[in-house]
Scaffold this motif. Sequence first.
Motif, PDB file in Angstrom:
ATOM      1  N   ALA A  87      10.323  -3.680 -13.679  1.00 18.04           N
ATOM      2  CA  ALA A  87       9.118  -3.548 -14.484  1.00 18.04           C
ATOM      3  C   ALA A  87       7.908  -3.356 -13.567  1.00 18.04           C
ATOM      4  CB  ALA A  87       8.944  -4.788 -15.356  1.00 18.04           C
ATOM      5  N   TRP A  88       6.837  -2.866 -14.136  1.00 19.25           N
ATOM      6  CA  TRP A  88       5.652  -2.543 -13.340  1.00 19.25           C
ATOM      7  C   TRP A  88       5.035  -3.769 -12.681  1.00 19.25           C
ATOM      8  CZ3 TRP A  88       3.826   2.103 -11.891  1.00 19.25           C
ATOM      9  CH2 TRP A  88       4.420   3.222 -12.494  1.00 19.25           C
ATOM     10  N   ARG A  89       4.941  -4.858 -13.396  1.00 18.57           N
ATOM     11  CA  ARG A  89       4.333  -6.066 -12.815  1.00 18.57           C
ATOM     12  C   ARG A  89       5.184  -6.575 -11.642  1.00 18.57           C
ATOM     13  NH1 ARG A  89       2.447 -10.118 -17.007  1.00 18.57           N
ATOM     14  NH2 ARG A  89       0.676  -8.735 -16.954  1.00 18.57           N
ATOM     15  N   ARG A  90       6.476  -6.614 -11.825  1.00 20.67           N
ATOM     16  CA  ARG A  90       7.375  -7.045 -10.752  1.00 20.67           C
ATOM     17  C   ARG A  90       7.334  -6.050  -9.597  1.00 20.67           C
ATOM     18  NH1 ARG A  90      12.715  -7.617 -13.096  1.00 20.67           N
ATOM     19  NH2 ARG A  90      11.638  -9.131 -14.367  1.00 20.67           N
ATOM     20  N   SER A  91       7.221  -4.769  -9.904  1.00 21.09           N
ATOM     21  CA  SER A  91       7.123  -3.745  -8.854  1.00 21.09           C
ATOM     22  C   SER A  91       5.859  -3.930  -8.034  1.00 21.09           C
ATOM     23  CB  SER A  91       7.144  -2.352  -9.467  1.00 21.09           C
ATOM     24  OG  SER A  91       8.363  -2.100 -10.096  1.00 21.09           O
ATOM     25  N   PHE A  92       4.754  -4.272  -8.711  1.00 22.65           N
ATOM     26  CA  PHE A  92       3.486  -4.492  -8.005  1.00 22.65           C
ATOM     27  C   PHE A  92       3.597  -5.674  -7.047  1.00 22.65           C
ATOM     28  CE2 PHE A  92      -0.685  -6.577  -7.753  1.00 22.65           C
ATOM     29  CZ  PHE A  92      -1.405  -5.555  -7.143  1.00 22.65           C
ATOM     30  N   VAL A  93       4.190  -6.765  -7.516  1.00 21.32           N
ATOM     31  CA  VAL A  93       4.347  -7.953  -6.661  1.00 21.32           C
ATOM     32  C   VAL A  93       5.255  -7.638  -5.478  1.00 21.32           C
ATOM     33  CG1 VAL A  93       5.277 -10.305  -6.604  1.00 21.32           C
ATOM     34  CG2 VAL A  93       3.863  -9.565  -8.524  1.00 21.32           C
ATOM     35  N   THR A  94       6.341  -6.938  -5.729  1.00 26.80           N
ATOM     36  CA  THR A  94       7.263  -6.560  -4.655  1.00 26.80           C
ATOM     37  C   THR A  94       6.582  -5.638  -3.659  1.00 26.80           C
ATOM     38  OG1 THR A  94       9.129  -6.760  -6.168  1.00 26.80           O
ATOM     39  CG2 THR A  94       9.507  -5.509  -4.159  1.00 26.80           C
ATOM     40  N   ALA A  95       5.808  -4.688  -4.153  1.00 25.99           N
ATOM     41  CA  ALA A  95       5.109  -3.746  -3.265  1.00 25.99           C
ATOM     42  C   ALA A  95       4.088  -4.465  -2.397  1.00 25.99           C
ATOM     43  CB  ALA A  95       4.426  -2.664  -4.092  1.00 25.99           C
ATOM     44  N   ALA A  96       3.340  -5.386  -2.971  1.00 29.82           N
ATOM     45  CA  ALA A  96       2.361  -6.134  -2.188  1.00 29.82           C
ATOM     46  C   ALA A  96       3.060  -6.983  -1.128  1.00 29.82           C
ATOM     47  CB  ALA A  96       1.515  -7.012  -3.106  1.00 29.82           C
ATOM     48  N   ARG A  97       4.170  -7.595  -1.496  1.00 31.30           N
ATOM     49  CA  ARG A  97       4.925  -8.418  -0.545  1.00 31.30           C
ATOM     50  C   ARG A  97       5.495  -7.557   0.576  1.00 31.30           C
ATOM     51  NH1 ARG A  97       8.846 -10.613  -3.783  1.00 31.30           N
ATOM     52  NH2 ARG A  97       7.279 -11.998  -4.639  1.00 31.30           N
ATOM     53  N   GLU A  98       6.074  -6.410   0.228  1.00 27.72           N
ATOM     54  CA  GLU A  98       6.654  -5.528   1.242  1.00 27.72           C
ATOM     55  C   GLU A  98       5.593  -4.949   2.169  1.00 27.72           C
ATOM     56  OE1 GLU A  98       8.963  -2.469  -0.534  1.00 27.72           O
ATOM     57  OE2 GLU A  98      10.530  -3.833  -1.203  1.00 27.72           O
ATOM     58  N   THR A  99       4.431  -4.637   1.625  1.00 30.61           N
ATOM     59  CA  THR A  99       3.359  -4.092   2.454  1.00 30.61           C
ATOM     60  C   THR A  99       2.890  -5.127   3.462  1.00 30.61           C
ATOM     61  OG1 THR A  99       2.686  -2.625   0.658  1.00 30.61           O
ATOM     62  CG2 THR A  99       1.088  -3.007   2.396  1.00 30.61           C
ATOM     63  N   GLY A 100       2.799  -6.378   3.040  1.00 33.60           N
ATOM     64  CA  GLY A 100       2.410  -7.437   3.962  1.00 33.60           C
ATOM     65  C   GLY A 100       3.500  -7.770   4.971  1.00 33.60           C
ATOM     66  N   ALA A 101       4.753  -7.681   4.547  1.00 34.88           N
ATOM     67  CA  ALA A 101       5.873  -8.038   5.424  1.00 34.88           C
ATOM     68  C   ALA A 101       6.194  -6.948   6.448  1.00 34.88           C
ATOM     69  CB  ALA A 101       7.116  -8.333   4.592  1.00 34.88           C
ATOM     70  N   ALA A 102       5.954  -5.690   6.093  1.00 35.68           N
ATOM     71  CA  ALA A 102       6.261  -4.574   7.001  1.00 35.68           C
ATOM     72  C   ALA A 102       5.006  -3.719   7.183  1.00 35.68           C
ATOM     73  CB  ALA A 102       7.409  -3.750   6.454  1.00 35.68           C
ATOM     74  N   PRO A 103       4.059  -4.179   8.002  1.00 32.60           N
ATOM     75  CA  PRO A 103       2.814  -3.421   8.151  1.00 32.60           C
ATOM     76  C   PRO A 103       3.014  -2.049   8.786  1.00 32.60           C
ATOM     77  CG  PRO A 103       2.859  -5.282   9.675  1.00 32.60           C
ATOM     78  CD  PRO A 103       4.049  -5.401   8.793  1.00 32.60           C
ATOM     79  N   GLY A 104       4.073  -1.873   9.554  1.00 29.11           N
ATOM     80  CA  GLY A 104       4.341  -0.565  10.151  1.00 29.11           C
ATOM     81  C   GLY A 104       4.636   0.495   9.093  1.00 29.11           C
ATOM     82  N   LYS A 105       5.464   0.125   8.122  1.00 23.69           N
ATOM     83  CA  LYS A 105       5.766   1.052   7.028  1.00 23.69           C
ATOM     84  C   LYS A 105       4.521   1.318   6.183  1.00 23.69           C
ATOM     85  CE  LYS A 105      10.657   0.027   6.539  1.00 23.69           C
ATOM     86  NZ  LYS A 105      11.722  -0.428   5.645  1.00 23.69           N
ATOM     87  N   GLY A 106       3.708   0.277   5.987  1.00 26.69           N
ATOM     88  CA  GLY A 106       2.459   0.456   5.258  1.00 26.69           C
ATOM     89  C   GLY A 106       1.512   1.383   5.996  1.00 26.69           C
ATOM     90  N   LEU A 107       1.481   1.273   7.324  1.00 24.41           N
ATOM     91  CA  LEU A 107       0.630   2.160   8.120  1.00 24.41           C
ATOM     92  C   LEU A 107       1.109   3.604   8.033  1.00 24.41           C
ATOM     93  CD1 LEU A 107      -1.740   2.386  10.082  1.00 24.41           C
ATOM     94  CD2 LEU A 107      -0.112   1.966  11.941  1.00 24.41           C
ATOM     95  N   LEU A 108       2.426   3.801   8.083  1.00 23.25           N
ATOM     96  CA  LEU A 108       2.972   5.158   7.921  1.00 23.25           C
ATOM     97  C   LEU A 108       2.603   5.744   6.563  1.00 23.25           C
ATOM     98  CD1 LEU A 108       6.541   4.850   9.467  1.00 23.25           C
ATOM     99  CD2 LEU A 108       4.649   6.226  10.320  1.00 23.25           C
ATOM    100  N   LEU A 109       2.684   4.924   5.531  1.00 29.76           N
ATOM    101  CA  LEU A 109       2.335   5.389   4.193  1.00 29.76           C
ATOM    102  C   LEU A 109       0.831   5.668   4.085  1.00 29.76           C
ATOM    103  CD1 LEU A 109       3.669   6.109   1.579  1.00 29.76           C
ATOM    104  CD2 LEU A 109       3.425   3.747   0.848  1.00 29.76           C
ATOM    105  N   ALA A 110       0.016   4.853   4.745  1.00 24.70           N
ATOM    106  CA  ALA A 110      -1.428   5.092   4.759  1.00 24.70           C
ATOM    107  C   ALA A 110      -1.760   6.399   5.464  1.00 24.70           C
ATOM    108  CB  ALA A 110      -2.149   3.930   5.432  1.00 24.70           C
ATOM    109  N   VAL A 111      -1.069   6.685   6.557  1.00 26.20           N
ATOM    110  CA  VAL A 111      -1.285   7.948   7.269  1.00 26.20           C
ATOM    111  C   VAL A 111      -0.856   9.127   6.396  1.00 26.20           C
ATOM    112  CG1 VAL A 111      -0.520   9.336   9.249  1.00 26.20           C
ATOM    113  CG2 VAL A 111      -1.196   6.952   9.568  1.00 26.20           C
ATOM    114  N   ALA A 112       0.276   8.986   5.702  1.00 29.94           N
ATOM    115  CA  ALA A 112       0.734  10.059   4.810  1.00 29.94           C
ATOM    116  C   ALA A 112      -0.279  10.304   3.693  1.00 29.94           C
ATOM    117  CB  ALA A 112       2.095   9.714   4.217  1.00 29.94           C
ATOM    118  N   ALA A 113      -0.818   9.224   3.110  1.00 28.71           N
ATOM    119  CA  ALA A 113      -1.839   9.383   2.060  1.00 28.71           C
ATOM    120  C   ALA A 113      -3.115   9.997   2.638  1.00 28.71           C
ATOM    121  CB  ALA A 113      -2.139   8.036   1.411  1.00 28.71           C
ATOM    122  N   GLY A 114      -3.474   9.603   3.853  1.00 29.18           N
ATOM    123  CA  GLY A 114      -4.653  10.182   4.500  1.00 29.18           C
ATOM    124  C   GLY A 114      -4.481  11.656   4.789  1.00 29.18           C
TER     125      GLY A 114
END
Length: 190
Positions: free
Chosen positions: A132-159
């Motif tokens: 569900a969307w709410r659970r997906s949001f919580v999981t995404a926030a947790r994963e972004t905090g737990a794996a900042p390297g992947k979050g940085l790659l995604l930020a660069v892709a969005a940029g």
Amino acid sequence: MRTLKRSTEWRTGLGDFSDCLLAGLLVALASVPVVTAAPAFVAGCRVLDRTRHDIGSPLWTTFWADFREAARGGVPFGLGCLAAVVLFAVDLEVVASMPGAGVLRPALWLLAVAGVVVAVRTCEVAATGGSAWRRSFVTAARETGAAPGKGLLLAVAAGVAALLVWMLPILALVVAGPLALAAVATGGRR
């Protein structure tokens, strides 16, 4: 024999690239009513994840089926993202007139980048995790905090996607496909 193998690999790679651009075009088409952008991005992530793993039927038909399924809970999430963008624009105007704007403005931009990464990751989690969307949001926030390297790659892709659209606005029609592929590739759930 080697030449034949290279030729086949080249055609396969070109097919993957065309699927990515077609997914971007379908996401742009489904995002015309702005509140459906999140479900459209989820559908784009799903079809590209299936294409990446050689699962499923033609991209065109599966995209629309995935879009209808994701739209059930995704429209409120899209409205929330739209509200966050409006709030960010208002905050930028307010910060510009405040003392200390030189410090607050970059902090606000970093917060916006983190928000974009979590929003894109939420769509990817909803697409590949099937939750569900709410659970997906919580999981995404947790994963972004737990794996900042992947979050940085995604930020660069969005940029890079934003930069491409800024330089050549017509690319807004296809840039969601490569961004969805970047989200699925950095997600790593399968």
